[in-house]
Structures are given as C-alpha cells and as structure tokens.
Design a protein around this motif. Structure first.
Motif, PDB file in Angstrom:
ATOM      1  N   PHE A  15       0.837  -1.120  -0.103  1.00 12.64           N
ATOM      2  CA  PHE A  15       0.003   0.090   0.177  1.00 12.64           C
ATOM      3  C   PHE A  15       0.862   1.248   0.117  1.00 12.64           C
ATOM      4  O   PHE A  15       2.228   1.156   0.371  1.00 12.64           O
ATOM      5  N   HIS A  16       0.368   2.362  -0.253  1.00 15.51           N
ATOM      6  CA  HIS A  16       0.978   3.615  -0.388  1.00 15.51           C
ATOM      7  C   HIS A  16       0.159   4.850  -0.104  1.00 15.51           C
ATOM      8  O   HIS A  16      -1.053   4.769  -0.458  1.00 15.51           O
ATOM      9  N   CYS A  17       0.842   5.721   0.084  1.00  9.91           N
ATOM     10  CA  CYS A  17       0.228   7.039   0.097  1.00  9.91           C
ATOM     11  C   CYS A  17       0.286   7.710  -1.354  1.00  9.91           C
ATOM     12  O   CYS A  17       0.719   7.310  -2.202  1.00  9.91           O
ATOM     13  N   VAL A  18      -0.980   8.808  -1.440  1.00  9.52           N
ATOM     14  CA  VAL A  18      -1.032   9.314  -2.726  1.00  9.52           C
ATOM     15  C   VAL A  18       0.255   9.736  -3.333  1.00  9.52           C
ATOM     16  O   VAL A  18       0.646   9.574  -4.464  1.00  9.52           O
ATOM     17  N   GLU A  19       1.193  10.436  -2.513  1.00 13.48           N
ATOM     18  CA  GLU A  19       2.254  11.087  -2.810  1.00 13.48           C
ATOM     19  C   GLU A  19       3.267  10.220  -3.427  1.00 13.48           C
ATOM     20  O   GLU A  19       4.280  10.435  -4.204  1.00 13.48           O
ATOM     21  N   SER A  20       3.051   8.926  -2.851  1.00 16.53           N
ATOM     22  CA  SER A  20       4.508   7.890  -3.269  1.00 16.53           C
ATOM     23  C   SER A  20       3.982   6.843  -4.341  1.00 16.53           C
ATOM     24  O   SER A  20       4.587   5.947  -4.638  1.00 16.53           O
ATOM     25  N   GLU A  21       2.744   7.294  -4.998  1.00 15.58           N
ATOM     26  CA  GLU A  21       2.529   6.382  -6.098  1.00 15.58           C
ATOM     27  C   GLU A  21       3.477   5.823  -7.011  1.00 15.58           C
ATOM     28  O   GLU A  21       3.725   4.786  -7.460  1.00 15.58           O
ATOM     29  N   GLU A  22       4.314   6.787  -7.378  1.00 13.97           N
ATOM     30  CA  GLU A  22       5.218   6.386  -8.564  1.00 13.97           C
ATOM     31  C   GLU A  22       6.406   5.791  -8.059  1.00 13.97           C
ATOM     32  O   GLU A  22       6.743   4.705  -8.695  1.00 13.97           O
ATOM     33  N   LEU A  23       6.866   6.225  -7.003  1.00 12.69           N
ATOM     34  CA  LEU A  23       7.762   5.292  -6.361  1.00 12.69           C
ATOM     35  C   LEU A  23       7.331   3.932  -6.181  1.00 12.69           C
ATOM     36  O   LEU A  23       8.051   2.794  -6.008  1.00 12.69           O
ATOM     37  N   ALA A  24       5.813   3.638  -5.575  1.00 12.60           N
ATOM     38  CA  ALA A  24       5.608   2.416  -5.232  1.00 12.60           C
ATOM     39  C   ALA A  24       5.678   1.473  -6.574  1.00 12.60           C
ATOM     40  O   ALA A  24       5.786   0.433  -6.511  1.00 12.60           O
ATOM     41  N   ARG A  25       5.277   2.175  -7.333  1.00  7.03           N
ATOM     42  CA  ARG A  25       5.298   1.474  -9.050  1.00  7.03           C
ATOM     43  C   ARG A  25       6.607   0.919  -9.417  1.00  7.03           C
ATOM     44  O   ARG A  25       6.611  -0.231  -9.976  1.00  7.03           O
ATOM     45  N   LYS A  26       7.655   1.875  -9.068  1.00  6.22           N
ATOM     46  CA  LYS A  26       9.108   1.577  -9.339  1.00  6.22           C
ATOM     47  C   LYS A  26       9.355   0.363  -8.516  1.00  6.22           C
ATOM     48  O   LYS A  26      10.021  -0.468  -8.793  1.00  6.22           O
ATOM     49  N   VAL A  27       9.002   0.469  -7.125  1.00 11.67           N
ATOM     50  CA  VAL A  27       9.322  -0.708  -6.274  1.00 11.67           C
ATOM     51  C   VAL A  27       8.891  -2.038  -6.922  1.00 11.67           C
ATOM     52  O   VAL A  27       9.317  -2.920  -7.030  1.00 11.67           O
ATOM     53  N   ALA A  28       7.449  -2.020  -7.301  1.00 11.15           N
ATOM     54  CA  ALA A  28       6.762  -3.286  -7.612  1.00 11.15           C
ATOM     55  C   ALA A  28       7.665  -3.645  -9.113  1.00 11.15           C
ATOM     56  O   ALA A  28       7.762  -4.930  -9.275  1.00 11.15           O
ATOM     57  N   ASP A  29       8.037  -2.851  -9.708  1.00 11.69           N
ATOM     58  CA  ASP A  29       8.713  -3.174 -11.085  1.00 11.69           C
ATOM     59  C   ASP A  29      10.052  -3.857 -10.745  1.00 11.69           C
ATOM     60  O   ASP A  29      10.508  -4.586 -11.721  1.00 11.69           O
ATOM     61  N   HIS A  30      10.674  -3.553  -9.670  1.00 11.06           N
ATOM     62  CA  HIS A  30      12.068  -4.196  -9.331  1.00 11.06           C
ATOM     63  C   HIS A  30      11.741  -5.585  -8.759  1.00 11.06           C
ATOM     64  O   HIS A  30      12.848  -5.993  -8.422  1.00 11.06           O
ATOM     65  N   SER A  31      10.738  -5.942  -8.448  1.00  9.79           N
ATOM     66  CA  SER A  31      10.405  -7.000  -7.670  1.00  9.79           C
ATOM     67  C   SER A  31      10.412  -8.431  -8.425  1.00  9.79           C
ATOM     68  O   SER A  31      10.035  -9.335  -7.512  1.00  9.79           O
ATOM     69  N   ASP A  32      10.122  -8.550  -9.569  1.00  4.06           N
ATOM     70  CA  ASP A  32      10.003  -9.645 -10.387  1.00  4.06           C
ATOM     71  C   ASP A  32       8.741 -10.229  -9.917  1.00  4.06           C
ATOM     72  O   ASP A  32       8.532 -11.460  -9.697  1.00  4.06           O
TER      73      ASP A  32
END
Length: 322
Positions: A15-32
């Motif tokens: 889960f993520h706050c509104v402000e961190s949405e882009e970073l959260a997507r990048k984290v998911a992209d790095h997770s295989d």
C-alpha cells in the motif's frame, strides 16, 4: 488471493500514500512480480478530517503487507498514521512500514530547557504501531540524520536503517575514468556518518568556524586540487552550506564540484538556487544527485539540470524481502 513464493522469497502487498504512488510502482517493477500494489481511498469529510477506506481488506489476511509512507508535511501525517495503525490489525502475516525520510531527524536534541526534540516524539508515535500476527512492525528508514536516534524507538518496532550511498557509488563508477573523484564532507558530522561507506575514495573535510556573527565554511583537511569533488550529506534544506562548500572547494583548485544528498527536502522551492531559476542562484555544480525519498521535491524539480534522481526503488524492494 493466491500466494506465490519464488526461491524462498515472499510476496508482499504494498500500500502507499498518494504522494508515493510513482515510487511504489517503481518498487513493484523491481520485484520480479513479488510485490503487488494495493489501493486505499483517500478522501476527506466536509470538516477536513480523513475519510479513509482500505480496499480488499479481507483479502490481505495472512499476507505480508507493507506501506510506503511520505511524511512531507504535518498535514498529511495523521491520515497516513490512521492507515498505518489499521493495517497490522487486519490479521496480516507481517507488516513493514517504509518511511524513507524520517522528517524530524534533525531535531534530535535539546540545547536548552524548553526545546522539544520532535525526533523523539515521532519515534514514540511509530513505536506504538500495533503488533501484527507476525510480531513487531519492521520500520525501514534511509540515512536517518543521527545514528543515535535508533535508540529512540521502542520494542514494538524493529527499525531497519538503510542508506542510499550504494546508489551514489554505482553512479560514480559510471563517470569517465579520467576524472579523479574526491569525496567531500561539509562538516565533521557528515564525515562521521559516511566516511566508512566511502573509504575507497580520497576525502576532503570542511568545517564551519565562527567569525563575528557569521559561520564561515573553511577547508579543514584534504586536497581538492584538480579533482572532481563530490560533496556528500544526508539531507539538504536551503542549500546554503553546500553552496559555501562549493565556493571553498573551487577556490582551492577543484576542477568540478558535484553534490549528493539522500533527502532533497528543499522547503520553499529552495532547489531553484541550483538550477539558475531562483534568486541568488548558483550554477557551480556539475551534478546534484538526489534520491526519490521526498517525492514532492522530485516531482517539482523534474529533469532540470544539474539534478539527477537515483531511485531507491530497487533498494526498497530488497528491504521488503528481509
């Protein structure tokens, strides 16, 4: 919800706050595929207080859950804390809070009776996050301002202190071999904080001395002459100290001066001092490397030179597997 395990690694619902949405997507992209993004309805009642809803709350039972927070201002902290306190109580297998920038970290001590050490206050608030079925909350923080702040946290959380320095080292390795890189620390505190992480580079240390009513930056030790000097610190606010360091290093023969900070706080758009767009701007920096620990700053700066963003996404994805 089907749970996939890959080579002993766990699947995490992020889960993520509104402000961190882009970073959260990048984290998911790095997770295989091991990290799946989840959503929250961030709404407000007419009186301004939060009206929040965690989507698919029943489906997260028994799952490893994490929340990517950004405490960029006091106005957003309460709504995020409300979610942070709720998630561990939804029968999750474990709960991890990623707070890349611990915002009150520089207010960690009292200099006279009456001072309020808000770093301790924030640590106490986070220490009271409810325990999940898996035990205490894991709390991931990057480059906290003072290492002794780890002792501010209680036994209900397990602080994991990470650093963005590996991102900087990787970037420095990409520079031309002809450039002689020297690392500079703007004060003794930065040297104590980071010199062991950068001991494969020659070092320069600056210091602040008082002359009358002013504090002047001076070169304390090291030789920057003919080198590409990179000033390293944990965070930047107004940027005044970095600018003064750059002037001192250039006056002592530095061929180029760049800077790295993990947390680009830059209140009141003070980053404009480095782009040439602001009053009293300074163009003396070849590169200014920052991470995305402060998403609102990254969004405001965009791709303007000399700034270059080194994303924490891969490091966060790794931390969520610990």
């Amino acid at each position: 919800m089907e749970k996939k395990e890959k080579a002993g690694k766990k699947q995490v619902l992020l889960f993520h706050c509104v402000e961190s949405e882009e970073l959260a997507r990048k984290v998911a992209d790095h997770s295989d595929g091991l990290i799946q993004l989840q959503s929250i309805k961030w709404r407000s009642f007419d009186d301004g207080f939060p009206n929040l809803f965690i989507n698919n709350a029943q489906d997260i039972r028994g799952q490893h859950v994490a929340f990517l927070a950004s405490f960029s201002s006091p106005s957003v902290i309460f709504e995020q804390l409300s979610v942070i306190y709720a998630l561990p109580r939804l029968f999750v297998a474990s709960f991890t809070l990623v707070l890349a920038y611990f915002p009150t970290g520089s207010f960690e001590r009292m200099e006279e009776e009456g001072d309020v050490a808000t770093a301790f206050t924030m640590a106490r608030i986070l220490s009271n996050i409810p325990i999940s079925r898996g035990g205490p909350t894991s709390l991931v923080i990057y480059d906290i301002h003072a290492l002794q702040e780890r002792f501010y946290f209680g036994d209900h959380v397990l602080p994991l202190f990470e650093t963005g320095i590996p991102l900087l080292k990787r970037r420095l390795c990409e520079l031309p071999e002809s450039e002689k890189v020297v690392v500079a620390f703007p004060d003794d505190g930065a040297w104590k904080r980071f010199h062991k992480l950068l001991d494969n580079f020659p070092a320069v240390v600056c210091t602040k001395v008082r002359e009358g009513d002013k504090r002047i930056v001076r070169l304390k030790e090291g030789n920057p002459s003919g080198c590409h000097v990179v000033i390293v610190d944990d965070l930047v606010q107004s940027g005044g100290t970095l600018i003064e360091c750059q002037k001192v290093l250039a006056a002592n023969g530095a061929a180029k001066v760049s800077a790295y900070v993990t947390h680009a706080v830059f209140p009141k758009r003070s980053w404009e001092r480095f782009t040439g767009n602001g009053e009293g701007s300074d163009k003396g920096f070849t590169y200014f490397w920052i991470t995305d620990s402060c998403p609102h700053t990254v969004k405001a700066i965009g791709n303007q030179a000399p700034f270059e963003v080194l994303s924490l996404a891969g490091s966060i994805a790794d931390a969520l597997q610990i």
